[in-house]
Design a protein around this motif. Structure first.
Motif: not given
Ligand code: GDP
Length: 478
Positions: A169, A172-173, A175-176, A205, A410, A420
């Motif tokens: 998580e 991805r946070h 990266k976002a 990842h 994602h 999410d």
């Protein structure tokens, strides 16, 4: 500067239809949700017999110190770092250990105050600012309010445990938010530490460490035994150099509220991270929809200071109300101006609350795309099986034009959860559920945060809806 016809009507307390009629008389065909420019708006306002007065967020910046941010005024500023990772992997321990590495602590008793962020001085006089609330929840909550204050994410991974769900998580946070990641492989003092396994798992990842031929910096540390903390700080400074972080100290201060609370005997206290300019005692400011005059500034060592420059965290006393974490902080010339801007924002917040829930994010995104304001449609995809998730991702990624594209933030197998929703909220994304539902907590959050979740069971329908959104033809779903 632009305004929607509806909002203009609201602010004048006139009917939307009358505003549209007025626009038509002036040769402008507009719908209620259409955005018009400031000059047109002014014309309308005068026609209704009101006196136009522009108070917009960007006005806050106009005519401040008179100093531009031209290259010559820019100086290097310390990087701002947020620590993330799975629970129990050592985020808090690492923040405590790093706090103790400060080389000037001896003199002033060290960084003892917990004000939400602290700054350490490392050998050679360079500084690093650490946000003291670990984890991606705070990071994402900030981002949801439009505050991107983190320059670098330090991802803590315990060497005896490896990559876990919250590690993913966090990745991805980060990266976002397009923030570079430095990996701290922690707990290397433990007998069952397996650093190689962590590096291999990171590969899955798309985090390729230098040892494996990539460009992600990874440092093996022990927060408990205080091993290699200097190496971690070196890596942070190296990454900061690559990012070329600069700010103009000679202008009115601008920053972000890290935390704010009411304290007995002190009133409203906010910790502010200064991003540009220098904040002084006596400055008048606006923080979110609140305003005040700086009565005192207190640093992370509990010292009263006269000023705070770029990347410095500082406690500000003198607020009239309590702003929220993630609110912006700007100094203005006069109290009159501060009141005006704060008042405008309070009205805007009320309007936004009233409008919340009335329209889905997809439609909002659609009008932004139609108005040329948005270049991509961010989506989060959750599905029941890997095969259909992959099929949806590849279909959507091939869609779009040169102007607008779908961006998959994602995608994963499983139900829609709270994480999410936070991710979607922070990035203004749409959530697609393919043969899966949202759990009750996620549903409540989505409703509260007005995150749009759409459920599908046919891939063709997903593609069709998004294609229409991209081309601006999506039918409203009210
Ligand atoms: P957080 O949940 O990520 O903030 O993790 P904590 O900092 O609370 O640490 C969780 C547990 O791991 C605590 O019992 C720490 O003492 C332990 N811990 C943290 N860092 C290390 C380390 O480098 N080595 C060892 N052996 N234990 C550690």
């Amino acid at each position: 500067e632009t305004i929607a016809v509806q909002e203009l009507a609201n602010r004048m307390a006139e009917r939307g239809a009358d505003v549209i009629k007025c626009l038509m008389r002036n040769g402008i065909m507009a719908t209620i949700n259409q955005v018009i420019d400031a000059d047109t708006a002014e014309l309308v306002v005068s026609e209704f017999g009101h006196t136009p007065k522009r108070v917009a967020d960007s006005d806050v910046e106009i005519g401040l110190s008179g100093v531009s941010d031209a290259d010559s005024n820019l100086i290097q500023r310390p990087p701002v770092v947020t620590v993330m990772g799975h629970v129990d992997h050592g985020k808090t321990s690492l923040l405590d250990a790093l706090r103790a590495t400060d080389v000037v602590s001896g003199e002033a008793g060290g960084i003892t105050q917990h004000i939400g962020a602290y700054q350490v001085a490392v050998h050679g006089g360079q500084r690093i600012t650490f946000i003291d609330t670990p984890g991606h929840e705070a990071f994402t909550a900030m981002r949801a309010r439009g505050a991107n204050m983190t320059d670098i994410v330090v991802l803590v991974v315990a060497a005896d445990d490896g990559i876990m769900p919250q590690t993913v998580e966090a990745i991805r946070h980060a990266k976002a938010a397009k923030v570079p990641i430095i990996v701290a492989i922690n707990k290397i003092d433990k007998p069952d530490a397996n650093v190689e396994r962590v590096r291999q798992e990171l590969l899955q990842h798309e985090l390729v460490t230098e040892e494996l031929g990539g460009d992600v910096l990874a440092v093996e540390v022990s927060a408990k035994k205080r091993i290699n903390l200097d190496k971690l700080e070196e890596a942070i400074l190296l990454q900061a150099e690559i990012l070329d972080l600069k700010a103009n100290p000679d202008r009115a201060a601008q920053g972000v509220v890290i935390e704010a609370k009411i304290e007995r005997g002190r009133g409203s206290v906010a910790t502010v991270l200064v991003q540009k300019g220098t904040l002084h005692v006596g400055d008048v400011f606006v923080a979110g929809a609140e305003w005040g005059r700086v009565r005192a500034l207190i640093d992370d060592r509990g010292n009263k200071v006269e000023q705070a420059g770029p990347s410095a965290p500082v406690e500000v006393l003198g607020l009239a109300g309590t702003p929220s974490a993630g609110d912006d902080f700007v100094t203005v010339e006069t109290e009159v101006r501060a009141r005006e801007v704060a008042g405008y924002r309070q009205r805007k917040e009320r309007d936004a609350k009233a409008a919340a829930g009335a329209r889905g994010t997809l439609e909002e995104m659609f009008s932004k795309i139609a108005a040329g304001e948005a270049k991509e449609l961010p989506v989060v995809i959750k599905g029941d099986v890997q095969g259909s998730v992959e099929a949806i991702v590849s279909t959507l990624e091939r869609m779009g034009t040169d102007e607008v594209k779908v961006r998959v933030l994602h995608s994963a197998v499983g139900g829609i959860n709270e994480s999410d929703i936070t991710l979607a909220k922070a990035s203004n994304a749409l959530i697609i559920g393919f043969n899966v539902r949202a759990n009750p907590q996620a549903r409540d959050m989505a409703r509260r945060d007005t995150v749009d979740i759409r459920y599908y069971s046919i891939i063709y329908d997903v593609a069709d809806d998004l294609r229409q959104a991209l081309t601006g033809m999506l039918a409203p779903t009210l």
